[in-house]
Design an enzyme around this catalytic site. Structure first.
Site, PDB file in Angstrom:
ATOM      1  N   GLU A  65       0.834  -1.208   0.000  1.00 45.98           N
ATOM      2  CA  GLU A  65       0.000   0.000   0.000  1.00 45.98           C
ATOM      3  C   GLU A  65       0.865   1.254   0.000  1.00 45.98           C
ATOM      4  OE1 GLU A  65      -2.943  -0.538   3.118  1.00 45.98           O
ATOM      5  OE2 GLU A  65      -3.911  -2.106   1.907  1.00 45.98           O
ATOM      6  N   GLU A  76      -1.689 -10.184  -5.748  1.00 44.13           N
ATOM      7  CA  GLU A  76      -1.629 -11.026  -6.954  1.00 44.13           C
ATOM      8  C   GLU A  76      -0.723 -10.401  -8.006  1.00 44.13           C
ATOM      9  OE1 GLU A  76      -4.265 -10.040  -5.281  1.00 44.13           O
ATOM     10  OE2 GLU A  76      -5.973 -11.393  -5.490  1.00 44.13           O
ATOM     11  N   CYS A 113      -9.369  -8.959  -7.523  1.00 46.52           N
ATOM     12  CA  CYS A 113     -10.069  -7.820  -8.137  1.00 46.52           C
ATOM     13  C   CYS A 113      -9.986  -7.916  -9.665  1.00 46.52           C
ATOM     14  CB  CYS A 113      -9.479  -6.501  -7.646  1.00 46.52           C
ATOM     15  SG  CYS A 113      -7.934  -6.040  -8.444  1.00 46.52           S
TER      16      CYS A 113
END
Ligand code: THU
Length: 164
Positions: A65, A76, A113
């Site tokens: 992050e 991923e 996602c």
């Protein structure tokens, strides 16, 4: 009325990790370890991914992050980009993805996602061999997808770009 032409996502469910072959169990373990080292100081949501290459090498990734939120990257993609940069010619056989909140012992089910599906699908198509995906669920079950394509039907791909 039109005809339905797109495929539906199909997942195999395993009732516990111990129902899986040893290699896959080990891969999930590596994904769990990777999750513990996630740089996730803003969400405290720890995600780990572990890839198994055809020569037996395991490449891990975790979410990274950033104070500028969109600059961060999912586990991923960290794992896939690491694998493709270090082992450009290896085949990726499987990927395990696990996630948990920092304060929780147990793992949550986290489905990759859309951007990660797109990235994984790129390499799957390029290598011409399906990449199996394993996800831990909140109930301790394991979902298996036979391919990434299965998770991203009607995907954008090279053929759209070059018209072939
Ligand atoms: N995240 C992943 O790493 N992988 C996923 O599949 C879903 C979300 C990360 C991104 C961000 O660091 C945190 O989880 C919360 O969205």
């Amino acid at each position: 009325m039109g005809e339905i032409i797109s495929k539906e996502t199909q997942l195999i469910v395993h009732h516990s990790e111990s129902d899986l072959d040893l290699n896959t169990q080990k891969l999930i373990k590596r994904a769990k370890e990777a999750a513990s080292n996630a740089y996730a100081k803003y969400s405290d949501f720890l995600v780990g991914a572990a890839l198994l290459l055809d020569d037996g090498t395991v490449v891990i990734g975790n979410n990274q992050e950033n104070a500028c939120y969109p600059a961060g990257l999912c586990a991923e993609r960290v794992a896939f980009f690491a694998a493709k940069s270090q082992y450009p010619n290896a085949l990726i056989e499987k990927v395990a993805v696990v996630a948990r909140r920092r304060q929780d012992e147990h793992f949550n089910g986290a489905a990759p996602c859309g951007s990660c599906r797109q990235v994984m699908a790129e390499y799957e198509e390029n290598q011409g061999k399906a990449i199996e995906l394993y996800l831990l669920t909140a109930e301790g079950k394991v979902y298996q997808s036979e391919s990434i394509e299965n998770l991203l039907p009607f995907k954008f791909s090279e053929s759209v770009l070059n018209g072939k």
